[in-house]
Enzyme design. Structure first.
Site, mmCIF file in Angstrom:
data_model
loop_
_atom_site.group_PDB
_atom_site.id
_atom_site.type_symbol
_atom_site.label_atom_id
_atom_site.label_comp_id
_atom_site.label_asym_id
_atom_site.label_seq_id
_atom_site.Cartn_x
_atom_site.Cartn_y
_atom_site.Cartn_z
ATOM 1 C CD GLU A 158 -2.992 -1.026 2.290
ATOM 2 O OE1 GLU A 158 -2.575 -0.564 3.367
ATOM 3 O OE2 GLU A 158 -4.132 -1.497 2.136
ATOM 4 C CD GLU B 246 3.531 -21.477 10.886
ATOM 5 O OE1 GLU B 246 3.559 -21.687 12.103
ATOM 6 O OE2 GLU B 246 2.668 -20.762 10.332
#
Length: 272
Positions: free
Chosen positions: A83, A114
């Site tokens: 963004e 992960e």
């Protein structure tokens, strides 16, 4: 000394028999829990301040900021980084989000991504990290191997390191230069750290990136003068900014804006 973590994020919810609650009861109780998040973030402001000051110094010298996480934490980092170019007109190479499992993991769970402690640092190598860069690990539990491994190796290689976690005294916090601990308490749905922990992470990421962009000169007054003109709404917003700043008609302001490509450039080119 033991590295045992008091995983508040895994403690039982304060609420039980959720399936027996009405819709309005569920909504109200979720909201009650969410109200705790802002206080937790407020308590962490000294930690956030210390990190931002250190990152600002490095970014002024050309350094980059990397967010690295898995699952919800990784997605939030990628979201915040993505963004910044449209909002502040900054290069997409300045703040970079990395998620365990790669871009596929943004939409789909990538099993065990992960759990590989060496993979985070390997993923960072695609960007040729240097000692002027910063790595911010994001993990609600503070124990995610992908994230802990990445920040440890980043620190060993001279990078500045920080983290956002929801558990106190975690391996992740102990591994970094600047830990940020937002202790939001047990989740409404036991263990669902996409809820309060995720909200806290989003708030802290907003605070870090927005403050950095302001400090780096990407804002004027309270306006996003470097935003990218990617749609009609933003062109209209920029046009109205220029009207207010320069006293132009709407059409004159829009013409100037589109020619210059940004509010900042348009107002600087007053003689154009």
């Amino acid at each position: 000394m033991s590295d045992k973590v008091d995983k508040i994020t895994e403690q039982p919810s304060r609420f039980d028999h959720l399936e027996q609650m009405s819709v309005v009861e569920l909504l109200r109780h979720i909201n009650e829990e969410d109200c705790r998040v802002a206080d937790a973030v407020h308590r962490a402001i000294p930690q956030i301040e210390a990190l931002v000051k250190a990152v600002e110094e490095r970014m002024n010298q050309g350094g980059r900021l990397f967010y690295i996480g898995a699952g919800t934490s990784g997605r939030l980092g990628v979201l915040d980084a993505s963004e910044l170019p449209p909002t502040f007109g900054v290069s997409d190479k300045k703040v970079i989000g990395i998620i365990a499992g790669g871009d596929r993991a943004l939409r789909h769970a990538v099993e065990r991504a992960e759990d590989v402690k060496e993979q985070g640092w390997k993923d960072l190598q695609a960007y040729s990290p240097t000692s002027s860069d910063t790595v911010l690990g994001i993990a609600a539990s503070g124990t995610t191997p992908y994230v802990v491994g990445a920040v440890k190796l980043a620190k060993e290689n001279g990078l500045l390191t920080g983290c956002i976690t929801s558990n106190p005294n975690s391996p992740l916090a102990k591994a970094v230069d600047f830990p940020i601990e937002t202790i939001v308490g047990p989740e409404f749905l036991t263990g669902s750290s996409r809820m309060k922990s995720g909200t806290a992470q989003k708030m802290v990421l907003n605070m870090i990136s927005t403050t950095l962009m302001i400090r780096l000169g990407r804002v004027q007054g309270n306006r996003m003068v470097n935003m990218q003109l990617t749609n009609a709404k933003l062109i209209d917003r920029g046009t109205r900014m220029l009207q207010d700043m320069l006293g132009l008609s709407y059409d004159e302001a829009q013409q100037r804006l589109l020619k210059a490509g940004s509010v900042n450039k348009a107002q600087s080119d007053k003689k154009g």
